[in-house]
Motif scaffolding. Sequence first.
Motif, short mmCIF file in Angstrom:
data_model
loop_
_atom_site.label_atom_id
_atom_site.label_comp_id
_atom_site.label_asym_id
_atom_site.label_seq_id
_atom_site.Cartn_x
_atom_site.Cartn_y
_atom_site.Cartn_z
N TYR A 74 -1.66 2.50 -9.93
CA TYR A 74 -2.17 1.70 -8.82
C TYR A 74 -1.59 2.19 -7.48
O TYR A 74 -2.30 2.32 -6.49
N ALA A 75 -0.30 2.47 -7.47
CA ALA A 75 0.35 2.97 -6.26
C ALA A 75 -0.24 4.31 -5.83
O ALA A 75 -0.47 4.56 -4.64
N ALA A 77 -3.26 5.34 -6.42
CA ALA A 77 -4.60 5.08 -5.89
C ALA A 77 -4.53 4.50 -4.48
O ALA A 77 -5.29 4.91 -3.59
N LEU A 78 -3.61 3.56 -4.25
CA LEU A 78 -3.46 2.99 -2.91
C LEU A 78 -3.10 4.07 -1.90
O LEU A 78 -3.64 4.11 -0.79
N THR A 79 -2.18 4.93 -2.29
CA THR A 79 -1.78 6.02 -1.40
C THR A 79 -2.96 6.93 -1.06
O THR A 79 -3.15 7.32 0.09
N ALA A 80 -3.77 7.23 -2.08
CA ALA A 80 -4.95 8.08 -1.86
C ALA A 80 -5.96 7.41 -0.94
O ALA A 80 -6.72 8.08 -0.25
N LEU A 81 -5.96 6.08 -0.91
CA LEU A 81 -6.87 5.33 -0.04
C LEU A 81 -6.29 5.11 1.36
O LEU A 81 -6.94 4.51 2.21
N GLY A 82 -5.07 5.59 1.58
CA GLY A 82 -4.44 5.44 2.88
C GLY A 82 -3.65 4.17 3.05
O GLY A 82 -3.31 3.79 4.18
N VAL A 83 -3.32 3.49 1.95
CA VAL A 83 -2.53 2.26 2.00
C VAL A 83 -1.09 2.61 1.63
O VAL A 83 -0.81 3.02 0.50
N LEU A 110 4.98 -3.40 -2.89
CA LEU A 110 4.83 -3.90 -1.53
C LEU A 110 3.85 -2.96 -0.84
O LEU A 110 4.12 -1.77 -0.72
N ALA A 111 2.70 -3.49 -0.44
CA ALA A 111 1.68 -2.69 0.24
C ALA A 111 1.56 -3.13 1.69
O ALA A 111 1.62 -4.32 1.99
N GLU A 112 1.41 -2.17 2.59
CA GLU A 112 1.23 -2.46 4.02
C GLU A 112 -0.26 -2.43 4.34
O GLU A 112 -0.90 -1.38 4.28
N MET A 118 2.11 -7.02 1.81
CA MET A 118 1.41 -7.73 0.75
C MET A 118 2.07 -7.44 -0.60
O MET A 118 2.50 -6.31 -0.85
N LEU A 119 2.14 -8.46 -1.46
CA LEU A 119 2.51 -8.24 -2.84
C LEU A 119 1.27 -7.76 -3.59
O LEU A 119 0.26 -8.45 -3.62
N ALA A 120 1.35 -6.56 -4.16
CA ALA A 120 0.25 -5.99 -4.94
C ALA A 120 0.76 -5.72 -6.34
O ALA A 120 1.82 -5.12 -6.51
#
Length: 280
Positions: A74-75, A77-83, A110-112, A118-120
């Motif tokens: 998940y982390a 994927a979030l990084t690849a999406l720019g999160v 912890l996502a920004e 945000m708690l993800a």
Amino acid sequence: MDLDRYLARIGLDARPAPDAEGLAALQSAHRMAIGFENLDIPLGRGIRIDSESVFDKLVTRGRGGYCFEQNRLYADALTALGVACRPLLARVRLGLAEGVTPPRTHVCLLAEVGGAAMLADAGFGGSNVPPLPIVDGAEAQTADGAGHRLRRIGEAGTAGGQWLLERAGSPAATDGRAAPHADWQAQYTFDLSEVAPDDLEQANHWTATRPGTRFTALHVASIPQAEGFASMVDRDLTVSHAGGTDRRVIADPADYARTLREVFRIALSADEAAGLPLFA
């Protein structure tokens, strides 16, 4: 991270926007597509949590995994999406008496998003958890009708954690550890301290090898569903839905493998299932 293959695995046709709505859509799709499971432990294979190994297992081979694997994927994927995101370590409180201080055996993120923390968490096997702003009193609801909230309960570095995640909803829509009422119940506590890669390796190793724990003594699988939750502990299957709760006992390795595939979206062959201590 092959983002398109990941999105295909979780059933999304387009890349979600890097905002709160996109985060919620991504997390929900991930949770309902990739089952939570610990089966490589009883199979004697161990748990690897580097990005390549996790992608191969959960995406390429269609398996599930537990929190250290799920939230690694998940982390990425979030990084690849720019999160921007980073891991946090948590103490699971679900099913424990007050005053008990468990080890930090759960990883969340912890996502920004839009300048807010945000708690993800796509890897909590006990129940469905939505993204939540890391703000005292923040609340959100999941499709099973349960409410979820964060409360600030202490200073960073204390044994109790700085934040407490709670859930209020049907105990049937959990993995069976919830108390038999629908009031607020503790899920886990965490603080916002930095977590190094070796911290994750250490926590994962303890979780996967410590004798007598949930993950080394039991065979577990769970997955949220559109209006409920499915959980399998050893050979006991429980599926909650809008019409009630269904329970049955798994008959044999072929039934176990079929149930993993059809209910939990986990690819494990009948031959592999036959190798589990559960059927020895």
